[in-house]
Scaffold this active site. Structure first.
Site, mmCIF file in Angstrom:
data_model
loop_
_atom_site.group_PDB
_atom_site.id
_atom_site.type_symbol
_atom_site.label_atom_id
_atom_site.label_comp_id
_atom_site.label_asym_id
_atom_site.label_seq_id
_atom_site.Cartn_x
_atom_site.Cartn_y
_atom_site.Cartn_z
ATOM 1 N N LYS A 56 0.842 -1.210 0.000
ATOM 2 C CA LYS A 56 0.000 0.000 0.000
ATOM 3 C C LYS A 56 0.874 1.256 0.000
ATOM 4 O O LYS A 56 0.651 2.179 -0.780
ATOM 5 C CB LYS A 56 -0.922 0.029 1.234
ATOM 6 C CG LYS A 56 -1.929 -1.101 1.277
ATOM 7 C CD LYS A 56 -2.834 -1.000 2.489
ATOM 8 C CE LYS A 56 -2.079 -1.148 3.799
ATOM 9 N NZ LYS A 56 -1.452 -2.453 4.003
ATOM 10 N N THR A 57 1.848 1.264 0.906
ATOM 11 C CA THR A 57 2.712 2.440 0.973
ATOM 12 C C THR A 57 3.493 2.591 -0.336
ATOM 13 O O THR A 57 3.718 3.693 -0.822
ATOM 14 C CB THR A 57 3.654 2.319 2.189
ATOM 15 O OG1 THR A 57 2.852 2.174 3.358
ATOM 16 C CG2 THR A 57 4.527 3.538 2.338
ATOM 17 N N ASP A 59 -1.859 7.840 3.678
ATOM 18 C CA ASP A 59 -1.454 6.483 4.073
ATOM 19 C C ASP A 59 -2.041 6.187 5.457
ATOM 20 O O ASP A 59 -2.349 7.108 6.207
ATOM 21 C CB ASP A 59 0.081 6.394 4.111
ATOM 22 C CG ASP A 59 0.575 4.945 4.088
ATOM 23 O OD1 ASP A 59 -0.257 4.017 4.047
ATOM 24 O OD2 ASP A 59 1.811 4.735 4.097
ATOM 25 N N GLU A 60 -2.182 4.919 5.773
ATOM 26 C CA GLU A 60 -2.685 4.479 7.101
ATOM 27 C C GLU A 60 -4.034 5.136 7.415
ATOM 28 O O GLU A 60 -4.276 5.590 8.537
ATOM 29 C CB GLU A 60 -1.668 4.835 8.217
ATOM 30 C CG GLU A 60 -0.256 4.360 7.968
ATOM 31 C CD GLU A 60 -0.003 2.921 8.415
ATOM 32 O OE1 GLU A 60 -0.970 2.240 8.828
ATOM 33 O OE2 GLU A 60 1.145 2.483 8.331
ATOM 34 N N GLN A 81 -5.637 -3.094 10.757
ATOM 35 C CA GLN A 81 -4.513 -2.472 11.462
ATOM 36 C C GLN A 81 -4.917 -1.182 12.171
ATOM 37 O O GLN A 81 -4.069 -0.347 12.480
ATOM 38 C CB GLN A 81 -3.363 -2.194 10.490
ATOM 39 C CG GLN A 81 -2.742 -3.465 9.940
ATOM 40 C CD GLN A 81 -1.519 -3.176 9.083
ATOM 41 O OE1 GLN A 81 -0.499 -2.731 9.571
ATOM 42 N NE2 GLN A 81 -1.634 -3.412 7.792
ATOM 43 N N ARG A 92 4.866 -7.512 11.015
ATOM 44 C CA ARG A 92 6.115 -6.766 10.790
ATOM 45 C C ARG A 92 7.227 -7.716 10.363
ATOM 46 O O ARG A 92 8.265 -7.313 9.881
ATOM 47 C CB ARG A 92 6.581 -6.016 12.062
ATOM 48 C CG ARG A 92 5.654 -4.935 12.631
ATOM 49 C CD ARG A 92 5.201 -3.962 11.609
ATOM 50 N NE ARG A 92 3.892 -4.343 11.103
ATOM 51 C CZ ARG A 92 3.406 -3.918 9.945
ATOM 52 N NH1 ARG A 92 4.087 -3.092 9.194
ATOM 53 N NH2 ARG A 92 2.219 -4.316 9.517
HETATM 54 P P1 ATP Z 1 1.706 -2.170 5.956
HETATM 55 O O1 ATP Z 1 0.296 -2.666 5.934
HETATM 56 O O2 ATP Z 1 2.504 -2.875 6.972
HETATM 57 O O3 ATP Z 1 1.792 -0.686 6.011
HETATM 58 P P2 ATP Z 1 2.098 -2.004 3.124
HETATM 59 O O4 ATP Z 1 0.877 -2.581 2.524
HETATM 60 O O5 ATP Z 1 2.191 -0.542 3.158
HETATM 61 O O6 ATP Z 1 2.340 -2.639 4.563
HETATM 62 P P3 ATP Z 1 4.658 -1.896 1.877
HETATM 63 O O7 ATP Z 1 5.410 -1.504 3.070
HETATM 64 O O8 ATP Z 1 4.386 -0.882 0.837
HETATM 65 O O9 ATP Z 1 3.305 -2.623 2.326
HETATM 66 O O10 ATP Z 1 5.346 -3.137 1.171
HETATM 67 C C1 ATP Z 1 5.750 -4.281 1.903
HETATM 68 C C2 ATP Z 1 6.995 -4.873 1.300
HETATM 69 O O11 ATP Z 1 6.718 -5.470 0.051
HETATM 70 C C3 ATP Z 1 8.068 -3.837 1.044
HETATM 71 O O12 ATP Z 1 9.322 -4.422 1.283
HETATM 72 C C4 ATP Z 1 7.893 -3.546 -0.437
HETATM 73 O O13 ATP Z 1 9.080 -3.077 -1.020
HETATM 74 C C5 ATP Z 1 7.507 -4.901 -0.973
HETATM 75 N N1 ATP Z 1 6.692 -4.856 -2.193
HETATM 76 C C6 ATP Z 1 5.540 -4.189 -2.371
HETATM 77 N N2 ATP Z 1 5.053 -4.395 -3.604
HETATM 78 C C7 ATP Z 1 5.915 -5.202 -4.236
HETATM 79 C C8 ATP Z 1 5.982 -5.791 -5.565
HETATM 80 N N3 ATP Z 1 5.032 -5.579 -6.473
HETATM 81 N N4 ATP Z 1 7.027 -6.579 -5.835
HETATM 82 C C9 ATP Z 1 7.995 -6.814 -4.921
HETATM 83 N N5 ATP Z 1 7.992 -6.303 -3.677
HETATM 84 C C10 ATP Z 1 6.971 -5.511 -3.333
HETATM 85 MG MG MG Z 2 2.341 0.806 4.771
#
Ligand code: ATP
Ligand code: MG
Length: 764
Positions: A30-31, A215-216, A248, A603
C-alpha cells in the site's frame, strides 16, 4: 515506476478521475502504491507542488519523500508536500493564527503543558484542590478535539460539574489563547474548522493541492476527516487516494475511527475500491498465523492474502518463568541468529505492548553485548533538564507562554517564589494579559515586596536582552539565558555524574538547534520549537546503524524486519486490561488489541518469535501471568513443534497457569490446575538445557560485564531454582566484585571490547 508493481497495484497507481480506496492487508504494498502514484502523477505532468501526501509519523513522511527523491531527484521531492497531519496543521495555523486570536509565533503545548494549564483553569474556578480531575479534563478535551466536536460538558467528572466546574473547557481555551499557544488537538482541528467556515479559503487550498494521498487511513479520527472534507469534499469527486487496512486500526483509544475506512466508498460516493492480495513481506507460516488470529475479529471486512515467498519457518513460541529469563532468551537467540543464520543486528526487532517491558530486555542485551536502539522518540524531550531548557527557548520565542515562564523561573531558582507567581497569575487574569506582561506592570507599582520586585526586574531584563538578539542569533540568545542553568548543574557536585549527563543533554539540545538552523536557513526558535513538538514516539527509530531495534508495537506500524520477537504475549498485558470493568475487558478493546497483535506479527519477514512469562512485575507488583489468548488462536500447524502442543485450545487462565519447568523448580505454588498437557505445551528446550547458563559460569571462566568489563570468575553461588544467581568475579584493575549472573555473559579471555565481534553478515 510501474515496473515491479503487480496488476492491482498498477491499477491503483494509474487510477484517475475520482476518489480511490486501496484496502488491503499488511505488507501488500500500500505504501509502495502511494509513493509510486506520487511519482506517476508528476511524470504525467502534474506539478510537484500540487501534491499533498499525508501520513502519521515524521519517519513515514521522510521515507516517502526519500523514495520520491530517489526517482525524481531531491529538487522535485522538495516541492511536494509530504507531511504528517499535525505538521501540516501547524503550518496552516501559522497562517490562520490571527483569526484564532494568536500571533504567528504561537507555541504548541504538549500533554504536560496542557495539564498545567488545566490545573490553572481549575484554580481559577476555585476547584484547584482536586488535581485528579485535571487529568480527566485533559482526556475529555483531547477526545473532543480528536472527534472534531465542541467539548460536551456531560463527559466531565460529575463532581466537577456539581462543584461549578462546567466552564473549565472555556477557561482552559481562554488561558491557551492568552498564552499564545495551541494544544496538540488544535493542530488538526482548528485549521480544519477555519477551512470549513471559510469556503473561498478552502477552495483556494483545493486549487493549491488538487492531488491528495493518505497512508494508514484506518487511523484517521474525526478532526482529520474534517480536514480531508475541506481539502477534498466528496461532492467535488476529488483526486483523493487513501490506503489502509481496517485490520490495522490501532488508535481507537485515541479517537481514531475505523469506520472512516469502512465507510469511505459511501462518503466519497463513486470511489473506486482496489484490493491488493499479494503479500510481499512475510513467509507463509507467519502470514497464515497472523491471518488466522485476525479472523477471530467480528468487526472487519475480511480479505484474502497470499504470499509467493514460500512457507518459510514456523513461529517459535516460548514460555519462561520470569521476564529476565524471557529477556535472556531473546538476547541469546538474537546472537545465534546473527552468528549462525546470517542475520544482522539491524535485521532484528523486539516489539512490546508497553514500554515498561523494555527494562529487562535492555539489561539482557547489554549483558549479551548486543548493540540496540530503544525507540525513545519524544522521551528525550521529556527529560527534566531538557524541558527546563526548552521552557527558556519558548519564552524567547513567545513571551506570553505562562506555562514556560513558571518552569523557567525555577530552573535554577532565581528568587521568584510561589507567592510572586500567584500574584502574576491573578494580575494577568485581571488585566487579560500574560504573566510576564503583568510582571512588567507590577514592578512599576508598590504591590510587591522589594526582593520579589528586583527578581522580576532582573528576569524581564534577561529575557528582553536575549529576545533582542534571538532573531539574528538564536543560539547565542538561548545560551545567554541557559547559562545560569548550566552553571548550576556544573557547580553542584553532589550528583556529579547525573549532572554531567544532564549537561550533556542540554548540549545535545543545542546541537539539535544548531542542525535545525543549518538545515533550514532563515528559520528561528519558533520553527525549531515546532519541529521539536512534532516529534512522535515512532520517530526515534533508526535502523541503519547495525543495531537491534526495540520499540512498542504502535511505533512499529508500517515498518518491517526480517526477524521479530514479540515479547510479553500474555493475558492482561496483551490484550491489555484497558477499560476493564468487573473483570471483563470490553469486546471492542479485545478486538483492537487483536489488531495490534496482527500489526506486530505482520512486521516479520522471515522469523517470528512469541514469548511470554509465568510471572510478570507490573507497577512494582509481581503477578502470575500466562500466555495470551492470541497465542491460542494461532493454529498448531504454524508453530514450531517442540513448543506447540496444541495452541489452538483456549489459553489457560493466568492465575492457575504453570509449566513443568516452574513446577519441578518449585518456584510456583499455584500449579494445581495446570495439566500435564500444559507441561508439554510450553516446556522449553532452551531454558531446560542446563548448558544454557550453568555450564557457562564456572570458576576459571571469563565473563563480560557491561560496566566493569572483562573478568575472571572466582566463585559461583547457585540460586534457588538451580540457576546461577551470583558470581564473584575478579576484574583486572578493579578487584573482586560480586555480580548477578544476568548482568554478565561468557566471553573469550582475549576479547576486550563488546562490539569488536563482527556478527553482521557480509551483506551488511
Ligand atoms: P503495511 O500494511 O505494513 O503498512 P504495506 O501494505 O504498506 O504494509 P509496503 O510496506 O508498501 O506494504 O510493502 C511491503 C513490502 O513489500 C516492502 O518491502 C515492499 O518493497 C515490498 N513490495 C511491495 N510491492 C511489491 C511488488 N510488487 N514486488 C515486490 N515487492 C513488493
Ligand atoms: Mg504501509
Amino acid at each position: 515506476m510501474l515496473d515491479g508493481l503487480n496488476r492491482a497495484q498498477r491499477e491503483a497507481v494509474k487510477h484517475r478521475g475520482g476518489p480511490l480506496l486501496v484496502l488491503a492487508g499488511a505488507g501488500t504494498g500500500k505504501t509502495r502504491v502511494v509513493t509510486a502514484r506520487i511519482v506517476d502523477l508528476i511524470e504525467e505532468g502534474a506539478a510537484a507542488d500540487s501534491i499533498l501526501a499525508l501520513t502519521f509519523t515524521n519517519k513515514a513522511a521522510l521515507e516517502m519523500r526519500s523514495r520520491v527523491a530517489a526517482k525524481l531527484g531531491e529538487g522535485v521531492a522538495l516541492q511536494t508536500t509530504i507531511s504528517t497531519f499535525h505538521a501540516l496543521g501547524a503550518r496552516l495555523l501559522r497562517r490562520f493564527a490571527t483569526r484564532l486570536g494568536r500571533r504567528p509565533d504561537f507555541v504548541i503545548y504538549d500533554d504536560d503543558d496542557q495539564l498545567a494549564l488545566v490545573k490553572r483553569a481549575l484554580t481559577e474556578l476555585g476547584l484547584g484542590q482536586q488535581p485528579s480531575w485535571a487529568r480527566e479534563v485533559c482526556d475529555v478535551i483531547d477526545a473532543a478535539k480528536g472527534e472534531g466536536v465542541e467539548l460536551p460538558p456531560h463527559r466531565l467528572p460529575p463532581e466537577l460539574l456539581s462543584g461549578g466546574g462546567g466552564q473549565v473547557g472555556q477557561v482552559y481555551e481562554r488561558l491557551l489563547r492568552r498564552a499564545n499557544a495551541f494544544d496538540f488537538g488544535d493542530l488538526v482541528l482548528r485549521p480544519a474548522e477555519v477551512l470549513r467556515d471559510d469556503p473561498p479559503l478552502a477552495a483556494s487550498f483545493r486549487e493549491r493541492w488538487p492531488h491528495l494521498l493518505v497512508d494508514e487511513y484506518q487511523d484517521t479520527n474525526g478532526a482529520q476527516l474534517l480536514a480531508l472534507d475541506a481539502f477534498a469534499p466528496p461532492s467535488s469527486s476529488p483526486d483523493l487516494c487513501v490506503v489502509g487496512d481496517d485490520d490495522q486500526a490501532i488508535y481507537g483509544w485515541r479517537g481514531a475511527r475505523v469506520e472512516n475506512i469502512l465507510r469511505f466508498a459511501e462518503v466519497w460516493s463513486g470511489a473506486r475500491t482496489i484490493r491488493l492480495e499479494e503479500n510481499y513481506r512475510s513467509t507463509g507460516h507467519i502470514l497464515d498465523a497472523a491471518n488466522a488470529v485476525i479472523a477471530q475479529n467480528s468487526i472487519r471486512l475480511g480479505k484474502t492474502l497470499r504470499t509467493s515467498e514460500g512457507a518459510g519457518h514456523r513461529l517459535e513460541l516460548r514460555g519462561y518463568p520470569q521476564a529476565r529469563d524471557e529477556a535472556r532468551f531473546v538476547a541469546s537467540r538474537i546472537r545465534s541468529l546473527c552468528r549462525e543464520e546470517g542475520f544482522s543486528f539491524a535485521d532484528c526487532a523486539i516489539l512490546f505492548r508497553n514500554n515498561a517491558l523494555s527494562l529487562d530486555l535492555e539489561d539482557a542485551l547489554r549483558a549479551e553485548r548486543l548493540p540496540y536502539v530503544l525507540v525513545r522518540g519524544r522521551s528525550f524531550y521529556e527529560r527534566a533538564e531538557v524541558r527546563d531548557a526548552l521552557s527558556w527557548a519558548r519564552l524567547l520565542a513567545n513571551r506570553d507562554d505562562d506555562v514556560a515562564l513558571r518552569r523557567a523561573v525555577s530552573s535554577p531558582p532565581r528568587g521568584i517564589g510561589a507567592t510572586t507567581l500567584d500574584a502574576l497569575t491573578t494580575s494577568g487574569a485581571q488585566l487579560g494579559c500574560s504573566m510576564l506582561e503583568a510582571a512588567g506592570r507590577l514592578t512599576r507599582t508598590s504591590a510587591l515586596k522589594k526582593p520579589a520586585r528586583l527578581a522580576l526586574v532582573k528576569l524581564i531584563d534577561d529575557i528582553e536582552q536575549a529576545r533582542a538578539i534571538a532573531a539574528a542569533e538564536p543560539i547565542q540568545a538561548l545560551l545567554t539565558v541557559l547559562e545560569p542553568l548550566c552553571r548550576a548543574l556544573g557547580l553542584s557536585n553532589t550528583k556529579a555524574s547525573e549532572n554531567a549527563a544532564r549537561l550533556d543533554n542540554i548540549q545535545r539540545l543545542m546541537d539539535a538547534l544548531h542542525s535545525h538552523l543549518e538545515a533550514h536557513p532563515g528559520s528561528g526558535l519558533t520553527e525549531w520549537l515546532e519541529q521539536v513538538r512534532l516529534v512522535s514516539d515512532a520517530d526515534g527509530l533508526d535502523t541503519s546503524g547495525g543495531a537491534v531495534s526495540m520499540t512498542t508495537i504502535h511505533a512499529a506500524k508500517g515498518l518491517e524486519f526480517p526477524v521479530v520477537f514479540v515479547v510479553g504475549v500474555e493475558e492482561g498485558l496483551f490484550p491489555s486490561r484497558r477499560g476493564e470493568r468487573s473483570g471483563e475487558v470490553a469486546a471492542e478493546v479485545v478486538e483492537e488489541e487483536r489488531r495490534l497483535f496482527y500489526v506486530a506479527a505482520t512486521r516479520a519477514r522471515r522469523r517470528l518469535f512469541l514469548t511470554f512469562c509465568r510471572e510478570r512485575r507490573t507497577f512494582g507488583e509481581t503477578r502470575p501471568a500466562g500466555p495470551s489468548r492470541f497465542i491460542a488462536e494461532v493454529p498448531a500447524a504454524h508453530v514450531e513443534p517442540y513448543v506447540t502442543g496444541d495452541p489452538s485450545r483456549p489459553a489457560p487462565l493466568a492465575s492457575g497457569w504453570a509449566t513443568g519447568r516452574a513446577r519441578t523448580a518449585k518456584s510456583t505454588t499455584t500449579a494445581s490446575s495446570a495439566s500435564s498437557h500444559d507441561d508439554h505445551l510450553y516446556a522449553d528446550p532452551v531454558y531446560d538445557d542446563p548448558a544454557f547458563e550453568v555450564s557457562s559460569f564456572q570458576p576459571g571462566r571469563w565473563v563480560w560485564h557491561a560496566d566493569l568489563g572483562r573478568g575472571l570468575i572466582k566463585s559461583v553461588r547457585t540460586g534457588a531454582r538451580g540457576s546461577v544467581s551470583t558470581l564473584v568475579v575478579d576484574f583486572p584493575g578493579l578487584g573482586a566484585r560480586t555480580v548477578v549472573s544476568t548482568y554478565v555473559s561468557p566471553c573469550d579471555p582475549a576479547e576486550d571490547s563488546p562490539y569488536d565481534v563482527d556478527d553482521s553478515p557480509s551483506s551488511d
